[in-house]
Design a protein around this motif. Structure first.
Motif, PDB file in Angstrom:
ATOM      1  N   UNK A  86     -12.073 -36.448 -13.660  1.00 52.95           N
ATOM      2  CA  UNK A  86     -10.715 -36.142 -14.097  1.00 52.95           C
ATOM      3  C   UNK A  86     -10.825 -35.597 -15.518  1.00 52.95           C
ATOM      4  N   UNK A  87     -10.462 -34.344 -15.703  1.00 53.71           N
ATOM      5  CA  UNK A  87     -10.507 -33.710 -17.021  1.00 53.71           C
ATOM      6  C   UNK A  87      -9.085 -33.687 -17.566  1.00 53.71           C
ATOM      7  N   UNK A  88      -8.883 -34.295 -18.735  1.00 53.67           N
ATOM      8  CA  UNK A  88      -7.558 -34.378 -19.338  1.00 53.67           C
ATOM      9  C   UNK A  88      -7.576 -33.646 -20.668  1.00 53.67           C
ATOM     10  N   UNK A  89      -6.737 -32.617 -20.758  1.00 59.22           N
ATOM     11  CA  UNK A  89      -6.583 -31.892 -22.016  1.00 59.22           C
ATOM     12  C   UNK A  89      -5.543 -32.623 -22.847  1.00 59.22           C
ATOM     13  N   UNK A  90      -5.937 -33.087 -24.038  1.00 55.64           N
ATOM     14  CA  UNK A  90      -5.035 -33.834 -24.910  1.00 55.64           C
ATOM     15  C   UNK A  90      -4.296 -32.914 -25.870  1.00 55.64           C
ATOM     16  N   UNK A  91      -3.019 -33.164 -26.099  1.00 57.86           N
ATOM     17  CA  UNK A  91      -2.190 -34.163 -25.439  1.00 57.86           C
ATOM     18  C   UNK A  91      -1.757 -33.684 -24.064  1.00 57.86           C
ATOM     19  N   UNK A  92      -1.637 -34.602 -23.120  1.00 58.53           N
ATOM     20  CA  UNK A  92      -1.229 -34.195 -21.771  1.00 58.53           C
ATOM     21  C   UNK A  92       0.257 -33.852 -21.729  1.00 58.53           C
ATOM     22  N   UNK A  93       0.645 -32.982 -20.827  1.00 58.34           N
ATOM     23  CA  UNK A  93       2.063 -32.645 -20.712  1.00 58.34           C
ATOM     24  C   UNK A  93       2.869 -33.804 -20.123  1.00 58.34           C
ATOM     25  N   UNK A  94       4.062 -34.004 -20.602  1.00 57.87           N
ATOM     26  CA  UNK A  94       5.061 -34.939 -20.097  1.00 57.87           C
ATOM     27  C   UNK A  94       4.823 -36.419 -20.384  1.00 57.87           C
TER      28      UNK A  94
END
Length: 143
Positions: A67-75
């Motif tokens: 799971x790749x999470x680009x910070x900050x995540x949307x919403x």
């Protein structure tokens, strides 16, 4: 001239076409497009979600190797997203990679320190991102 040091698993595993399923959580599709382009020859399947809440719902029912999470995540806040994934399954949380634009942000630094997950700062080279995704995705397969 010094020889280059290897930065991950041997390419023999990657070229064997071991499939990895990757979920990318980001507001734009830049990272997922990069991974799709570089991962097509290896059997990597890349899916993306622009809405972090939808990503959390998917993680309740679906399995991903990374799971790749680009910070900050949307919403939602980064801490809220990480907490929600940990609440679903600690194993899923152990498959997270963070991409960070701003290490100067105290909330981001606190999350990265507390989560203990690998991260890369943007801009990131496609090969570095791919290498980290493969290493995280293969961690249980080679142990």
């Amino acid at each position: 001239m010094q020889p280059g040091l290897p930065t991950g698993m041997g390419f023999e595993l990657e070229t064997a076409g071991i499939p990895l399923r990757v979920l990318v959580v980001e507001s734009l599709n830049h990272t997922s497009a990069t991974l799709e382009e570089i991962g097509t020859v290896t059997g990597m399947t890349v899916e993306s979600e622009r809405d972090a809440r939808v990503a959390v719902e998917r993680l309740r029912d679906e399995q991903f190797d990374v799971i790749v999470v680009h910070l900050p995540p949307p919403q939602m806040s980064p801490a809220e997203l990480f907490r929600d994934i940990v609440a679903i399954d600690i194993e899923k949380a152990s498959r997270i990679i963070f991409l960070v634009n701003d290490l100067g942000d105290s909330e981001t630094r606190k999350l990265l320190t507390g989560a203990g997950r690998p991260f890369l700062t943007r801009p990131v080279a496609a090969t570095a991102l791919y290498d980290l995704v493969v290493r995280v995705g293969m961690q249980d397969r080679v142990e």
